[in-house]
Scaffold this active site. Structure first.
Site, PDB file in Angstrom:
ATOM      1  N   THR A   1      45.046  34.634  36.898  1.00  0.00           N
ATOM      2  CA  THR A   1      44.732  33.505  37.431  1.00  0.00           C
ATOM      3  C   THR A   1      42.957  33.391  37.314  1.00  0.00           C
ATOM      4  O   THR A   1      42.323  34.165  37.163  1.00  0.00           O
ATOM      5  CB  THR A   1      45.041  33.068  39.074  1.00  0.00           C
TER       6      THR A   1
ATOM      7  N   ILE B   1      39.293  32.623  36.856  1.00  0.00           N
ATOM      8  CA  ILE B   1      38.170  32.891  35.955  1.00  0.00           C
ATOM      9  C   ILE B   1      38.646  33.847  34.910  1.00  0.00           C
ATOM     10  O   ILE B   1      38.532  34.001  33.757  1.00  0.00           O
ATOM     11  CB  ILE B   1      36.849  33.393  36.758  1.00  0.00           C
TER      12      ILE B   1
ATOM     13  N   ASP C   1      46.447  43.437  37.003  1.00  0.00           N
ATOM     14  CA  ASP C   1      46.519  42.660  38.267  1.00  0.00           C
ATOM     15  C   ASP C   1      47.484  43.017  39.192  1.00  0.00           C
ATOM     16  O   ASP C   1      48.502  43.732  38.862  1.00  0.00           O
ATOM     17  CB  ASP C   1      46.493  41.401  37.655  1.00  0.00           C
TER      18      ASP C   1
ATOM     19  N   TYR D   1      32.597  39.097  52.066  1.00  0.00           N
ATOM     20  CA  TYR D   1      32.599  38.685  50.596  1.00  0.00           C
ATOM     21  C   TYR D   1      31.185  38.553  50.175  1.00  0.00           C
ATOM     22  O   TYR D   1      31.049  39.570  49.169  1.00  0.00           O
ATOM     23  CB  TYR D   1      32.914  37.159  50.724  1.00  0.00           C
TER      24      TYR D   1
END
Ligand SMILES: NC(=O)c1ccc[n+]([C@@H]2O[C@H](COP(=O)([O-])OP(=O)(O)OC[C@H]3O[C@@H](n4cnc5c(N)ncnc54)[C@H](O)[C@@H]3O)[C@@H](O)[C@H]2O)c1
Length: 255
Positions: A12, A14, A33, A151
């Site tokens: 999904t 980018i 993935d 993050y």
């Protein structure tokens, strides 16, 4: 001659845009993935990474022209240690594992950092623990901190790791750079925009973008393909901000 690439996180966002652009120009892409992909693997675990590498070696025994570790989780993910496991350890372990395949074909790596990586306020101790490679200690610490540190800290450590390794990789024929995207419209950011804790902060951050809007995944993919290609041959160890001018606006004197 057509090239062969491997990437993580191509299902999904980018990653899917990168995959499509490579396929559209006739290249072969092997996607790893946790969902809908050629090699299904959970890159948050050492076992998942090892399985992915074994499967990749079988699919590309003659080597790879490039690798894009794109899989990532946003700051709204819990537990926070999952962010560290996928964004930092999943990316670095896969790069190290894929390296022999890249050395066979003088391949190119494009790492996905973020323009949130240089923002102030992240725990230096967390970043140090990531860079030391001690996954369990880093994960233990981050579970006591917060999602933005998990993050942004993981993305800062990833950019530093890339810069520290890039000379040695280059001497062995493998060129490595990073992109640092600004806010881009994907499933990840949909989740962050809708999150109680992060929704207003990401809205504010994206509204300050000098460009005037968030990016579309294809805009980030364009820059990744540039860094994969021969036009960027002498670029090595760089972090390319693809963020509509936000980083330059916030940190004009640091580069
Ligand atoms: N969207 C943004 O604003 C933005 C900004 C800066 C950096 N990035 C980075 O770009 C990359 C792609 O993000 P995106 O926005 O396209 O998000 P996305 O959610 O659309 O894509 C992330 C991909 O990673 C995969 N993934 C997640 N956990 C995994 C796991 N444990 N094992 C294997 N695969 C897993 C997902 O299935 C998905 O295909 C990420 O590294 C992200 O941190 C995104």
């Amino acid at each position: 001659m057509n090239k062969i690439y491997a990437m993580t996180g191509g299902a999904t966002g980018i990653g899917a845009a990168v995959k499509q652009q490579l396929i559209d120009r006739g290249d072969q892409v092997i996607v790893i993935d946790i969902q809908a992909s050629d090699i299904v693997a959970d890159l948050s675990t050492t076992e998942g990474r090892a399985n992915a590498l074994r499967a990749l070696e079988e699919k590309a025994p003659d080597g790879l022209d490039g690798f894009i570790p794109c899989a990532g989780l946003g700051p709204h993910t819990k537990p926070y240690s999952l962010i560290a496991r996928v964004n930092f350890f999943g990316s670095t372990a896969m790069i190290e594992g894929v390296r022999p395949l890249l050395e066979k074909k003088k391949g190119v790596i494009v790492v996905i950092s973020s323009n949130s990586a240089p923002l102030p306020g992240y725990s230096e101790d967390f970043i140090k623990k990531l860079l030391s490679g001690d996954e369990e200690q880093a994960c233990k610490l981050i579970d006591t901190l917060d999602g933005q540190t998990a993050y942004g800290g993981s993305k800062r450590a990833l950019a530093i790791w890339m810069r520290e390794k890039s000379a040695e990789y280059m001497r062995n024929g493998v060129r490595m750079n990073a992109v640092a995207p600004g806010v881009t419209q994907t499933a990840m950011t949909d989740g962050v925009f809708n999150d109680e804790t992060f929704g207003s902060a990401i809205k504010e951050f994206s509204e300050m973008t000098p460009y005037g809007s968030v990016a579309q995944p294809e805009m980030i993919a364009d820059s990744i393909l540039f860094l994969l290609g021969p036009q960027s041959e002498f670029i090595c160890g760089s972090v390319l901000f693809v963020d509509g001018g936000t980083d330059a606006m916030l940190r004009p004197t640091e580069f």
